[in-house]
Design an enzyme around this catalytic site. Structure first.
Site, PDB file in Angstrom:
ATOM      1  N   CYS A 283      31.287 -11.020  47.490  1.00  0.00           N
ATOM      2  CA  CYS A 283      30.069 -10.303  47.092  1.00  0.00           C
ATOM      3  C   CYS A 283      30.011  -8.846  47.538  1.00  0.00           C
ATOM      4  O   CYS A 283      29.926  -7.938  46.714  1.00  0.00           O
ATOM      5  CB  CYS A 283      28.840 -11.048  47.624  1.00  0.00           C
ATOM      6  SG  CYS A 283      28.561 -12.637  46.806  1.00  0.00           S
ATOM      7  N   ILE A 284      30.034  -8.610  48.833  1.00  0.00           N
ATOM      8  CA  ILE A 284      29.721  -7.272  49.339  1.00  0.00           C
ATOM      9  C   ILE A 284      30.735  -6.213  48.900  1.00  0.00           C
ATOM     10  O   ILE A 284      30.349  -5.091  48.584  1.00  0.00           O
ATOM     11  CB  ILE A 284      29.567  -7.294  50.875  1.00  0.00           C
ATOM     12  CG1 ILE A 284      28.500  -8.309  51.273  1.00  0.00           C
ATOM     13  CG2 ILE A 284      29.158  -5.924  51.391  1.00  0.00           C
ATOM     14  CD1 ILE A 284      28.294  -8.425  52.766  1.00  0.00           C
TER      15      ILE A 284
END
Length: 452
Positions: A283-284
């Site tokens: 995600c990040i």
């Protein structure tokens, strides 16, 4: 004059809602990775009949045998569900026709030019379309840019002649999994839901009401998609801030971890984030670029988000420079030819997940500079294939023994797994470069220790 009758409610939606509330709906989960598998387990545990679909036959074989391939989920959770018949697995996607609810949990990576790669959503949409029938609810959970559900997935499904909101129902609900987080499992995390129309929103809300602590209905799929990106951009920007502070603090010979621990004593106005060797996980490192790409469609430059990305992307190189300097200053050795043991290749502690792990980039770059690199990770015995680092595929974890540590020039701690004997590392390693402050947390002090 005859009174005008009120428009009839969508009777199809009413029937689908009733089936969901009675837990009679059959649930199909597409993609049985770190998002799809725990979701499938949760639906099955809540009394739904669940079939997980995946293109990987090895996963299907393991699940069908009641075994898990993800450590923090475990066989104890899988086996009873398979034995009870509430959880099944299949690579035959024709079975989607029998599902009442289809949830999409497939990867959304970036291209080599750091632009959204929606090939898995597109291919999955085309697969669903071949089996789509009236009354089905389709929910996308994959992280993506605002507009994907309505502008990409919906047209694929409507090529069948069926219409969203009339014949089938379409929604977006972003996954919020945090692998290895024992405090917040899937059921304990509120679920944001955005529907393509009021009926879809009501259906999707009713669905997730059955399995999670709270649902948060929002006005549209676009809003839900943006919420997911905002959550991870918030984290990426704050991690970039403390990474930049780390560089400044180390130049001033100030311990950034001590600074953060002191600052978090303030009961308001501060939230602790911690520096590291670079961003990892699905995600990040990826989600911010989905929004920056979409923003360019509107002529907007996302300078703040992109700057954060630049800082975080530079961290592996900062770590390598610290290692190189430490080797020279403490051992009188050059990086070229040095034996380096990388401790931890998972992207975060206590998980067996190496997606986007900074360890892989660091290992590849160390070898490019001539170092002799091995790794130890108690949760990843062998590095599985990745698109970005094919040269590391098949590498096996070296035992963490006194002999191996003594024969290594430097130990580079990249992932702070708890199942590691840091006392042994402190005793036997010639040089320790710690990117996670784990040695200090373990109470181990040493003149051989350098923070990075």
């Amino acid at each position: 004059m005859k009174a005008q009758s009120r428009p009839k409610s969508n009777s199809l939606a009413v029937r689908v809602t009733a089936a969901i509330r009675a837990q009679e709906s059959r649930i199909g989960i597409i993609g049985l990775g770190y998002v799809g598998l725990p979701l499938a387990c949760l639906f099955a545990e809540c009394g739904f009949a669940v079939t997980g679909f995946d293109i990987d036959p090895a996963k299907i074989r393991q699940l069908s045998a009641g075994k898990s391939y993800i450590k923090h989920i475990g066989n104890r959770r899988i086996a009873p569900l398979v034995k009870a018949g509430t959880l099944a697995a299949s690579d035959d996607f024709s079975g989607l026709a029998a599902m009442d609810v289809i949830v999409i949990c497939v990867p959304t990576p970036l291209t080599k030019h750091r632009e959204p790669d929606l090939q898995f959503i597109v291919k999955t949409g085309e697969t669903i379309a071949r089996q789509l029938r009236r009354g089905q609810l389709v929910v996308l959970e994959s992280s993506t840019y605002p507009g994907t559900t309505r502008d990409v997935l919906k047209p694929i499904l409507e090529r069948t002649g069926l219409k969203s909101g009339r014949d089938f129902f379409l929604a977006y609900s972003p996954e919020r999994e945090d692998p290895g987080n024992t405090a917040f499992g899937t059921a304990a995390i509120p679920k944001v839901v955005g529907g393509d129309g009021a009926a879809a929103l009501k259906l999707a809300t009713s669905l997730y009401d059955r399995i999670v602590i709270r649902t948060v209905p929002v006005s549209s799929p676009e809003t839900a998609e943006t919420i997911k990106l905002t959550e991870n951009i918030f984290r990426a920007v704050n991690i970039a801030l403390v990474n930049e502070l780390k560089v400044i603090c180390m130049a001033m010979d100030v311990d950034v971890w001590e600074v953060i621990d002191g600052a978090k004593s303030k009961p308001f106005g501060f939230m602790p984030f911690y520096p590291g060797p670079g961003l990892g996980g699905h995600c990040i490192p990826i989600d911010p670029f989905y929004l920056t790409w979409k923003a360019r469609e509107y002529g907007i430059n996302t300078r703040f988000i992109e700057l954060a990305g630049e800082i975080n992307t530079a961290m592996p190189h900062f770590v390598i420079e610290r290692l190189t300097h430490a080797l020279s200053a403490q051992l009188g050795k050059a990086l070229k030819g040095a034996r380096i043991l990388v401790l931890g290749v998972a992207y975060k502690k206590n998980v067996d997940d190496l997606r986007e792990s900074p360890s892989l980039h660091i290992m590849e770059e160390l070898e490019r500079r001539g170092a002799r690199v091995s790794y130890h990770d108690p949760l990843i015995p062998k590095i599985t294939p990745t698109r970005e680092y094919p040269g590391l595929t098949g590498r096996r974890s070296a035992p963490l023994t006194a002999r191996n540590l003594a024969s290594t020039d430097a130990v580079l701690i990249v992932t702070d797994h708890e199942a590691v004997d840091y006392a042994l590392v402190g005793q036997k390693a010639k040089l320790i470069v710690d990117t996670r402050n784990v040695m200090a947390k373990a109470g181990i002090k040493s003149s051989k220790l350098v923070k990075a």
